[in-house]
Design a protein around this motif. Structure first.
Motif, PDB file in Angstrom:
ATOM      1  N   ILE A  13       0.824  -1.215   0.000  1.00 18.68           N
ATOM      2  CA  ILE A  13       0.000   0.000   0.000  1.00 18.68           C
ATOM      3  C   ILE A  13       0.857   1.263   0.000  1.00 18.68           C
ATOM      4  O   ILE A  13       0.657   2.173  -0.815  1.00 18.68           O
ATOM      5  CB  ILE A  13      -0.961   0.001   1.198  1.00 18.68           C
ATOM      6  CG1 ILE A  13      -1.963  -1.150   1.066  1.00 18.68           C
ATOM      7  CG2 ILE A  13      -1.706   1.332   1.304  1.00 18.68           C
ATOM      8  CD1 ILE A  13      -2.883  -1.322   2.258  1.00 18.68           C
ATOM      9  N   VAL A  14       1.838   1.319   0.906  1.00 21.22           N
ATOM     10  CA  VAL A  14       2.671   2.523   1.020  1.00 21.22           C
ATOM     11  C   VAL A  14       3.442   2.836  -0.273  1.00 21.22           C
ATOM     12  O   VAL A  14       3.411   3.976  -0.745  1.00 21.22           O
ATOM     13  CB  VAL A  14       3.635   2.394   2.223  1.00 21.22           C
ATOM     14  CG1 VAL A  14       4.723   3.466   2.178  1.00 21.22           C
ATOM     15  CG2 VAL A  14       2.860   2.512   3.534  1.00 21.22           C
ATOM     16  N   LEU A  62       1.516   7.005  -6.683  1.00 25.41           N
ATOM     17  CA  LEU A  62       0.418   7.922  -6.975  1.00 25.41           C
ATOM     18  C   LEU A  62       0.867   9.371  -6.770  1.00 25.41           C
ATOM     19  O   LEU A  62       0.571  10.251  -7.585  1.00 25.41           O
ATOM     20  CB  LEU A  62      -0.776   7.605  -6.068  1.00 25.41           C
ATOM     21  CG  LEU A  62      -2.039   8.456  -6.281  1.00 25.41           C
ATOM     22  CD1 LEU A  62      -2.609   8.237  -7.674  1.00 25.41           C
ATOM     23  CD2 LEU A  62      -3.076   8.125  -5.214  1.00 25.41           C
ATOM     24  N   ALA A  63       1.612   9.611  -5.690  1.00 27.48           N
ATOM     25  CA  ALA A  63       2.114  10.960  -5.420  1.00 27.48           C
ATOM     26  C   ALA A  63       3.042  11.441  -6.531  1.00 27.48           C
ATOM     27  O   ALA A  63       2.988  12.605  -6.946  1.00 27.48           O
ATOM     28  CB  ALA A  63       2.851  10.989  -4.074  1.00 27.48           C
ATOM     29  N   MET A  64       3.871  10.533  -7.038  1.00 26.25           N
ATOM     30  CA  MET A  64       4.831  10.924  -8.070  1.00 26.25           C
ATOM     31  C   MET A  64       4.159  11.291  -9.385  1.00 26.25           C
ATOM     32  O   MET A  64       4.735  12.009 -10.200  1.00 26.25           O
ATOM     33  CB  MET A  64       5.842   9.802  -8.300  1.00 26.25           C
ATOM     34  CG  MET A  64       6.777   9.544  -7.119  1.00 26.25           C
ATOM     35  SD  MET A  64       7.693  11.008  -6.599  1.00 26.25           S
ATOM     36  CE  MET A  64       8.748  11.282  -8.022  1.00 26.25           C
ATOM     37  N   THR A  65       2.926  10.816  -9.615  1.00 28.63           N
ATOM     38  CA  THR A  65       2.222  11.200 -10.843  1.00 28.63           C
ATOM     39  C   THR A  65       1.926  12.695 -10.849  1.00 28.63           C
ATOM     40  O   THR A  65       1.854  13.316 -11.920  1.00 28.63           O
ATOM     41  CB  THR A  65       0.896  10.432 -11.001  1.00 28.63           C
ATOM     42  OG1 THR A  65       0.011  10.747  -9.915  1.00 28.63           O
ATOM     43  CG2 THR A  65       1.136   8.935 -11.051  1.00 28.63           C
ATOM     44  N   SER A 117       9.677   5.626 -10.583  1.00 31.18           N
ATOM     45  CA  SER A 117       8.308   5.875 -11.029  1.00 31.18           C
ATOM     46  C   SER A 117       8.253   6.632 -12.357  1.00 31.18           C
ATOM     47  O   SER A 117       7.257   6.554 -13.079  1.00 31.18           O
ATOM     48  CB  SER A 117       7.537   6.662  -9.966  1.00 31.18           C
ATOM     49  OG  SER A 117       8.198   7.885  -9.692  1.00 31.18           O
ATOM     50  N   GLY A 118       9.316   7.359 -12.672  1.00 24.42           N
ATOM     51  CA  GLY A 118       9.343   8.114 -13.922  1.00 24.42           C
ATOM     52  C   GLY A 118       9.123   7.234 -15.134  1.00 24.42           C
ATOM     53  O   GLY A 118       8.480   7.651 -16.114  1.00 24.42           O
ATOM     54  N   VAL A 119       9.641   6.004 -15.087  1.00 26.03           N
ATOM     55  CA  VAL A 119       9.485   5.065 -16.200  1.00 26.03           C
ATOM     56  C   VAL A 119       8.015   4.695 -16.387  1.00 26.03           C
ATOM     57  O   VAL A 119       7.490   4.672 -17.505  1.00 26.03           O
ATOM     58  CB  VAL A 119      10.320   3.788 -15.955  1.00 26.03           C
ATOM     59  CG1 VAL A 119      10.109   2.787 -17.075  1.00 26.03           C
ATOM     60  CG2 VAL A 119      11.797   4.129 -15.820  1.00 26.03           C
ATOM     61  N   VAL A 120       7.325   4.426 -15.275  1.00 27.75           N
ATOM     62  CA  VAL A 120       5.910   4.047 -15.329  1.00 27.75           C
ATOM     63  C   VAL A 120       5.064   5.211 -15.826  1.00 27.75           C
ATOM     64  O   VAL A 120       4.185   5.045 -16.687  1.00 27.75           O
ATOM     65  CB  VAL A 120       5.422   3.595 -13.935  1.00 27.75           C
ATOM     66  CG1 VAL A 120       3.917   3.371 -13.933  1.00 27.75           C
ATOM     67  CG2 VAL A 120       6.138   2.319 -13.519  1.00 27.75           C
ATOM     68  N   ILE A 121       5.320   6.391 -15.290  1.00 32.42           N
ATOM     69  CA  ILE A 121       4.531   7.566 -15.671  1.00 32.42           C
ATOM     70  C   ILE A 121       4.757   7.917 -17.144  1.00 32.42           C
ATOM     71  O   ILE A 121       3.833   8.299 -17.861  1.00 32.42           O
ATOM     72  CB  ILE A 121       4.888   8.756 -14.755  1.00 32.42           C
ATOM     73  CG1 ILE A 121       4.423   8.441 -13.318  1.00 32.42           C
ATOM     74  CG2 ILE A 121       4.240  10.044 -15.245  1.00 32.42           C
ATOM     75  CD1 ILE A 121       4.959   9.369 -12.273  1.00 32.42           C
ATOM     76  N   SER A 122       5.991   7.754 -17.612  1.00 31.77           N
ATOM     77  CA  SER A 122       6.297   7.980 -19.023  1.00 31.77           C
ATOM     78  C   SER A 122       5.500   7.010 -19.907  1.00 31.77           C
ATOM     79  O   SER A 122       4.991   7.390 -20.968  1.00 31.77           O
ATOM     80  CB  SER A 122       7.800   7.808 -19.270  1.00 31.77           C
ATOM     81  OG  SER A 122       8.110   7.933 -20.637  1.00 31.77           O
ATOM     82  N   ARG A 164      -6.188  12.918 -14.519  1.00 27.46           N
ATOM     83  CA  ARG A 164      -6.440  11.726 -15.329  1.00 27.46           C
ATOM     84  C   ARG A 164      -5.270  10.750 -15.238  1.00 27.46           C
ATOM     85  O   ARG A 164      -5.464   9.542 -15.160  1.00 27.46           O
ATOM     86  CB  ARG A 164      -6.676  12.125 -16.793  1.00 27.46           C
ATOM     87  CG  ARG A 164      -7.960  12.897 -17.024  1.00 27.46           C
ATOM     88  CD  ARG A 164      -9.191  12.118 -16.640  1.00 27.46           C
ATOM     89  NE  ARG A 164      -9.389  10.920 -17.447  1.00 27.46           N
ATOM     90  CZ  ARG A 164     -10.318  10.012 -17.218  1.00 27.46           C
ATOM     91  NH1 ARG A 164     -11.125  10.140 -16.184  1.00 27.46           N
ATOM     92  NH2 ARG A 164     -10.445   8.962 -18.000  1.00 27.46           N
ATOM     93  N   MET A 165      -4.048  11.300 -15.253  1.00 23.67           N
ATOM     94  CA  MET A 165      -2.864  10.445 -15.135  1.00 23.67           C
ATOM     95  C   MET A 165      -2.859   9.725 -13.786  1.00 23.67           C
ATOM     96  O   MET A 165      -2.506   8.546 -13.686  1.00 23.67           O
ATOM     97  CB  MET A 165      -1.577  11.275 -15.288  1.00 23.67           C
ATOM     98  CG  MET A 165      -1.268  11.730 -16.705  1.00 23.67           C
ATOM     99  SD  MET A 165      -0.928  10.365 -17.837  1.00 23.67           S
ATOM    100  CE  MET A 165      -2.442  10.323 -18.788  1.00 23.67           C
ATOM    101  N   ALA A 166      -3.257  10.458 -12.741  1.00 17.83           N
ATOM    102  CA  ALA A 166      -3.327   9.847 -11.407  1.00 17.83           C
ATOM    103  C   ALA A 166      -4.389   8.748 -11.379  1.00 17.83           C
ATOM    104  O   ALA A 166      -4.197   7.709 -10.736  1.00 17.83           O
ATOM    105  CB  ALA A 166      -3.642  10.921 -10.357  1.00 17.83           C
TER     106      ALA A 166
END
Length: 387
Positions: free
Chosen positions: A43-44, A50-53, A189-194, A209-211
């Motif tokens: 969870i953490v 989610l915060a990094m989005t 997380s940058g890889v996932v968000i990209s 929307r990204m979140a």
């Protein structure tokens, strides 16, 4: 696809050890310990993702919310933890413990050989390491699920525990901290968000929307991680009597040998060892590049940074898995609560205009430090009073 990518990002061979430790120690209270583990290790980290989005996966902007200088120092400290001080030597030590069951070799010699292999694999970057990871990840996951299914279908009776539910919940939570997945989230997380932005190009600037997409993908990744953690926690619970006296780095190899036999155990052990080294290679590259660009500002070459990283990691690997983890326990007990509060405060800063992220983070760190050292202080005061 993004959910599966998240699972791969968080799932490392070292993460298998902590569910096994939880199940082995918790006995009939295993479910409470597993709940704690799920909070700390599933969870953490996904809340962190989610915060990094909201920061487009940019860790520098994220950490700047507590101030530029404090943010840089926290970044440096976390990088050292997931680099040569803890995560890299832990990977090497786990590989040694797993391989050592079938090919006895001293930890010093194994560390030297491992660091040499890592150096040769990273001094000139190539696709070989990525391809190895792409091959090993599904192979490892399939083999681990085979152990879980077969082991749970033929398990012995579970031992009874004398620990309380609260004790086991806290124990599981601390083992979740030990995975250090939240720390890794900030940088990977940058890889996932990209990937999400590439999949939804027309909404790449819409953070809400990204979140939302990240939350949906997180449910997939978290579910897969949770299944693995629960499976291995229960597996270690049922076979705990056979694991008595086994050190953490040989728990999986021992279980694989018992459940799948000698040949199956050897196959899984080799997959785990190679996956650990592949993870170590990735971490070494990330840390060496961080040193080169962020710390030394390109005044020191990549090869020198790589060599220094491996020297420190190789020395720490000889401490052994248990000692490496024990060394981190008091550190993680202080920084993890502070980083959790920072993650939540950063989300509120972006969504509800929270004015100060720095204050709640620093207060949490101070309180965690006090709580961490309170037993020692109380003991010292008692000694003085009785004297």
């Amino acid at each position: 696809t993004t959910g599966l990518a998240m699972f791969s990002m968080f799932f490392g061979a070292g993460n298998i050890v902590f569910p096994l430790i939880v199940g082995q120690a918790a006995g009939s209270m295993a479910w409470m310990a597993i709940v704690g583990l799920m909070v700390g290790a599933v969870i953490v980290p996904f809340i962190g993702l989610l915060a990094m989005t909201y920061f487009d996966g940019d860790h520098e902007t994220f950490f700047d919310t507590i101030g530029r200088v404090p943010g840089y120092l926290v970044t440096l400290f976390i990088m050292i933890l997931i680099g040569p001080l803890n995560a890299i030597p832990r990977c090497i030590s786990l590989s040694h413990g797993t391989i050592g069951m079938y090919a006895p070799i001293s930890s010093i010699m194994f560390s030297v050989i491992s660091c040499l292999i890592i150096f040769l694999a990273t001094v000139r970057k190539s696709r070989v390491v990525d391809l190895l990871g792409d091959l090993l990840s599904p192979l490892l996951v399939v083999s681990l699920f085979v152990i879980i299914i077969k082991g749970l279908l033929t398990h012995p009776a579970a031992p009874v525990s004398t620990a309380t539910a609260g004790q086991m919940l806290t124990f599981g939570l601390m083992q979740g901290y030990n995975t250090m997945d939240l720390l890794g989230t900030f940088f990977f997380s940058g890889v996932v968000i990209s990937g999400l932005k590439h999949s939804f190009p027309h909404e790449r600037t819409n953070r809400k929307r990204m979140a939302w997409y990240a939350l949906q993908a997180s449910i997939i990744g978290a579910t897969l991680l949770g299944v693995v953690y629960v499976g291995f926690g229960l597996l270690a619970l049922y076979y705990s009597s056979s694991l008595t006296g086994a050190s953490p780095e040989v728990l999986l190899g021992t279980l694989a040998h018992m459940v799948l036999g000698k040949a199956g155990g050897f196959f899984v052990s080799m997959a785990v060892a190679l996956a650990c080294l592949t993870t170590a290679i990735t971490l070494v590259v990330v840390f060496a590049e961080f040193l080169q660009h962020q710390v030394f500002r390109n005044k020191v070459g990549y090869t020198a940074c790589l060599t220094g990283t491996l020297l420190v990691a190789g020395v720490n690997a000889n401490l052994g898995f248990s000692q490496i983890v024990a060394m981190m326990v008091p550190i993680l007990a202080v920084i993890y609560p502070a980083l959790i509060v920072m993650t939540i405060a950063a989300i509120l800063h972006k969504t509800h205009g929270l004015s100060s992220v720095k204050l709640p983070v620093f207060v949490t760190a101070a309180l965690a430090l006090v709580v961490q050292h309170m037993p020692t202080a109380v003991k010292a005061l008692s000694t003085v009073a009785s004297g």
